[in-house]
Scaffold this active site. Structure first.
Site, short mmCIF file in Angstrom:
data_model
loop_
_atom_site.label_atom_id
_atom_site.label_comp_id
_atom_site.label_asym_id
_atom_site.label_seq_id
_atom_site.Cartn_x
_atom_site.Cartn_y
_atom_site.Cartn_z
N HIS A 47 22.55 3.36 -17.14
CA HIS A 47 21.18 4.37 -16.51
C HIS A 47 20.96 5.80 -17.23
O HIS A 47 20.26 5.95 -15.76
CB HIS A 47 22.46 4.14 -15.46
CG HIS A 47 23.10 3.18 -14.88
ND1 HIS A 47 23.80 2.47 -15.86
CD2 HIS A 47 22.50 1.78 -14.57
CE1 HIS A 47 24.19 1.55 -14.73
NE2 HIS A 47 23.22 0.81 -13.99
N GLU A 51 0.66 -1.29 -0.21
CA GLU A 51 -0.42 0.23 0.12
C GLU A 51 0.87 1.19 0.27
O GLU A 51 0.30 2.47 -0.56
CB GLU A 51 -0.94 0.30 1.44
CG GLU A 51 -2.29 -1.26 1.18
CD GLU A 51 -1.37 -2.25 1.98
OE1 GLU A 51 -0.93 -2.47 1.91
OE2 GLU A 51 -2.31 -2.97 2.33
N HIS A 106 29.85 -11.30 -16.80
CA HIS A 106 29.19 -9.55 -16.77
C HIS A 106 29.03 -9.09 -15.26
O HIS A 106 28.45 -9.34 -14.65
CB HIS A 106 28.16 -9.42 -17.71
CG HIS A 106 27.74 -7.78 -17.50
ND1 HIS A 106 27.95 -6.65 -17.66
CD2 HIS A 106 26.44 -7.58 -16.54
CE1 HIS A 106 27.42 -5.55 -16.85
NE2 HIS A 106 26.73 -5.81 -16.96
N1 GLN Z 1 22.07 -9.87 -19.52
C1 GLN Z 1 21.51 -9.42 -18.59
C2 GLN Z 1 20.91 -8.23 -19.09
O1 GLN Z 1 21.41 -7.35 -19.87
C3 GLN Z 1 22.49 -8.67 -17.31
C4 GLN Z 1 21.71 -7.42 -16.67
C5 GLN Z 1 22.81 -7.09 -14.91
O2 GLN Z 1 23.69 -7.49 -15.22
N2 GLN Z 1 21.54 -6.92 -14.20
O3 GLN Z 1 19.85 -8.03 -19.12
ZN ZN Z 2 24.91 -5.00 -15.60
#
Ligand code: GLN
Ligand code: ZN
Length: 757
Positions: A699, A18, A646
């Site tokens: 971002h 909520e 990654h």
């Molecule tokens: N392979 C994922 C993507 O591209 C990696 C996401 C991440 O590192 N948070 O969305």
């Molecule tokens: Zn990432």
């Protein structure tokens, strides 16, 4: 005998989120201020009601965004930039929290406070800002009014506040001045606060000092000693709370602090309880955090009583019982779950159920186990059913684990040899370009996934829709002239959930929401049993995507450590054992992808770093099994298969050795926001394999300029030989729109081409 039960904090978001929905409406300008306050008040009232069986209820644990930010406001430490002629304290508050409040127009916004994780939880707080001129001024109206509210409802409350030393320690000196120098200015504000609470008729105040479970220099230890020497003269009683870990070398420090009671996390620091009891002053209270505040499993109440009964005999009324930490880190109410398997459900407890467990323990200690025999028997049945369940224990998994041999974690040849073999097949240009995996998740994709999940469209229709999306992604990547392609991940809602849903041993809740930051909540999947992979999870999509192109198509998986760190995990075996099971399951997927002709496989470990223990002394132990698990996942392939990983951060200066040990052929990381400064680590450490320092900050919606990316890569080239550099964004593109992604990637590919020229 009277045993006091209490709680360190209750989830504030509401069983149906909520607060989240009210906040978001308010921020969008679609909810009046009074209405927001009314929702908040209603939730506080309800939450106290939910906790009414306790002897002492928390107050001050409610927050519109974050309790650390509340503390900054309580202490009058408010960044200047948030103040404005318009609006009230709540507007200032939201400006610090998120850069703007509901009344601010688009042009009036300031930068939000930095956000970081609260110890080793997934809860993010707004970092307090300090400078050498920081002044404090008690601003208690908000807290006092919550106390008045609780009292008006007839509750017996114990305000909870963050302690002065933890507050300073977790903040940031913007001018690099010594934060500790502020302690003398800060303590009078705490004294004033405690005196004011006393004037309100408060007997006990809970002061949280979780930094007690971390490594502290002698200056910080002395700061604790000094602080509590000053606070002891206030006329409230102080319950000093430590949680999340062991006290170790801070044990004796804690024993000497002149406080009226201490709270110990009995889940994480059980071994230290005996020593705490030995050193307890004659009138000091000991609160044992006996119910796990970080997990969703039932407490074994009979075992807890076996443990508590002798302690209760020694301490009598000075024994208090509580959850190990604030219940902020668990979902609200299990009774809401309608779809969870009933057997698994019978093993679980959310915040409501955990508090009910405390009440049973209290009754049993006060009146004997007979007084609550039914509850104890039911609990014993549930515990036993979980211990014995065939769904939890799968002998074939145990067998596979015991069959793991050393070569599982090793590639056949060293990087140099592999790189040559891979290049013969892949024939990539210098500065190869690629992306991190996901492409924009459009409303159409989300709708298709939802419809398939709800049975509104059949599998054939769903597959057709996803394939069309993959085709689109491949076409666009061709147009952009990227070198290593991805399928775009349209079938994935979340990088952990997608795999968890296909693995045995995982369960998913409907209402298991936990606050991550502000109005953001996450619903971690639940690992309840041994992990197996009944079928391949990604092979069909990857094979289809590869069939559309002659360029290499990268397979895309989530690694075992990230799967572990973003789930609620089993408490009946070490995290390392669960991680190893995940590793074997994903290893099978890696090998299936290889067999299906996928030459490049990326295994994401977005959450590897955040699993680091609070104490640096324990890092190596974690890294040993975490990296070993990753290697078991990744390294069962032939030399010709190129393994990528990654990581969405780059503060790995202190763990770079472990990352190099993973021996991935290529790693892509986040660096663009810091102007490649984060690559400084490579000045000293000779990273041996290939690396793609993210040059495009995904971002923000901004389109990065080609020249800017060329410059960044040149900076990277000063530390890493050009033949080992890749060009890529710094994370997946799922949160962006195609209108942003296309020109950004176009510039990125141009940058790579300029670098080659
Ligand atoms: N392979 C994922 C993507 O591209 C990696 C996401 C991440 O590192 N948070 O969305
Ligand atoms: Zn990432």
């Amino acid at each position: 005998m009277n045993i006091t039960t209490h709680n360190l904090g209750f989830p504030r978001i509401g069983a149906k989120r909520e607060l989240k929905f009210a906040l978001e409406k308010f921020w969008q300008g679609n909810l009046e201020r009074d209405e927001l306050q009314k929702t908040a008040k209603g939730l506080r009232q309800l939450h106290w009601q939910n906790q009414a069986k306790l002897d002492l209820l928390p107050a001050g644990d409610f927050s519109f965004y974050d309790q650390v930010l509340d503390t900054s406001f309580l202490l009058g430490n408010i960044p200047e930039r948030a103040k404005s002629a318009t609006g009230d304290a709540l507007d200032e508050y939201f400006r610090v929290a998120r850069g703007r409040s509901a009344i601010d127009n688009d042009t009036c916004c300031t930068h939000a406070g930095e956000m970081t994780k609260w110890f080793d939880t997934n809860y993010h707080y707004i970092v307090p800002e300090f400078s050498k001129d920081t002044a404090f001024k008690l601003n208690s109206a908000n807290l006092i009014s919550q106390i008045a509210e609780a009292k008006a409802l007839g509750h017996n409350i114990k305000p909870t506040i963050i302690g002065p030393v933890t507050y300073l320690k977790i903040g940031k000196a913007k001018d690099d001045s010594d934060k500790l120098a502020l302690l003398d200015k800060l303590l009078p504000t705490y004294v004033a606060l405690l005196n004011e609470l006393s004037a309100q008729g408060i007997e006990w105040v809970q002061i949280d000092e979780p930094i007690l479970v971390s490594e502290l220099s002698s200056e910080w230890q002395q700061a604790l000693t000094k602080s509590y020497a000053q606070l002891k003269d206030c006329s409230v009683k102080i319950l000093l709370a430590s949680y999340f870990g062991q006290l170790k070398e801070n044990l004796s420090l804690l024993a000497d602090l002149p406080v009226d009671g201490v709270h110990i996390d009995t889940i994480n620091a059980k071994d230290e309880v005996a020593s705490v009891i030995d050193n307890l002053g004659e009138t000091q209270v000991l609160s044992l955090g006996i119910v796990n505040g970080r997990n969703i499993w039932k407490t074994d109440l009979n075992a807890a009583l076996d443990y508590l009964e002798p302690i209760a005999k020694t301490l009598g009324e000075r024994l208090w019982l509580a959850p190990s930490c604030s219940l902020l880190h668990v979902p609200v109410d299990l009774d809401q779950e309608e779809k969870l398997d009933i057997e698994i459900l019978s093993w679980m407890a959310y915040a409501h159920q955990k508090l009910a467990e405390l009440s049973v323990l209290k009754t049993a200690l006060e009146q004997g186990r007979n007084a609550c025999q039914t509850a104890l028997d039911d609990n014993a049945k549930a515990i036993k059913s979980r211990q014995d369940s065939k769904r939890v224990h799968n002998p074939s998994v145990a067998k596979r684990i015991s069959d793991i041999s050393a070569d599982f974690a090793l590639r056949n040849s060293d990087y140099e040899t592999r790189a040559t073999l891979q290049q013969d097949i892949l024939k990539l240009p210098k500065y190869p370009t690629t992306t991190i995996g996901s492409f924009p998740q459009t409303p159409e994709i989300r709708t298709a996934r939802r419809q398939f999940k709800n049975g509104e469209i059949d599998e054939a229709t769903y597959t057709k829709l996803m394939r069309a999306e993959i085709q689109l992604c491949v076409d666009i990547q061709h147009e952009l002239d990227l070198d290593v392609l991805v399928h775009g991940e349209p079938e994935r809602n979340d990088m952990v959930e997608y795999f968890g849903e296909q693995l045995d041993g995982y369960a998913f809740s409907q209402f298991g929401w936990v606050q991550s930051y502000g109005s953001r909540c996450v619903k971690p999947p639940i690992i309840f049993g041994d992990i197996t992979r009944p079928h391949a999870m990604t092979v069909d999509w990857s094979v289809y995507a590869q069939s559309l192109t002659d360029k290499p198509m990268k397979g895309m998986l989530t690694g075992p450590v990230t799967m572990l760190n973003w789930s609620f995990v089993r408490d009946d075996q070490p995290r390392s054992a669960t991680c190893m099971q995940l590793a074997l399951a994903i290893r099978d997927e890696v090998q299936d992808l290889e067999k299906a002709g996928i030459n490049i496989i990326q295994i994401d470990e977005a959450a590897l770093r955040e699993g680091l223990p609070l104490r640096q002394a324990q890092w190596n132990e974690y890294l040993d099994w975490a990296i070993e698990s990753f290697k078991i996942t990744a390294n069962g392939v032939s030399d010709e298969t190129q393994i990528h990983t990654h990581m969405c951060y780059s503060e790995f200066n202190d763990i770079i050795g472990a990352i190099a040990d993973m021996d991935t052929d290529v790693i892509t990381i986040e660096t663009s926001r810091s102007d490649m400064e984060l690559l400084d680590v490579f000045d000293e450490f000779n990273y041996p394999n290939e690396i793609g320092p993210g040059v495009y900050d995904i971002h923000t919606p901004n389109i990065p300029e080609t020249d800017y990316m060329v410059t960044l890569m040149q900076k990277a080239g000063e530390r890493i030989p050009a033949q080992r550099l890749w060009v890529n964004p710094d994370c997946g593109l799922k949160t962006r729109t195609w209108a942003q992604v296309k020109p950004a990637l176009e510039n990125m590919v141009d940058a790579a081409k300029q670098l080659r020229g």
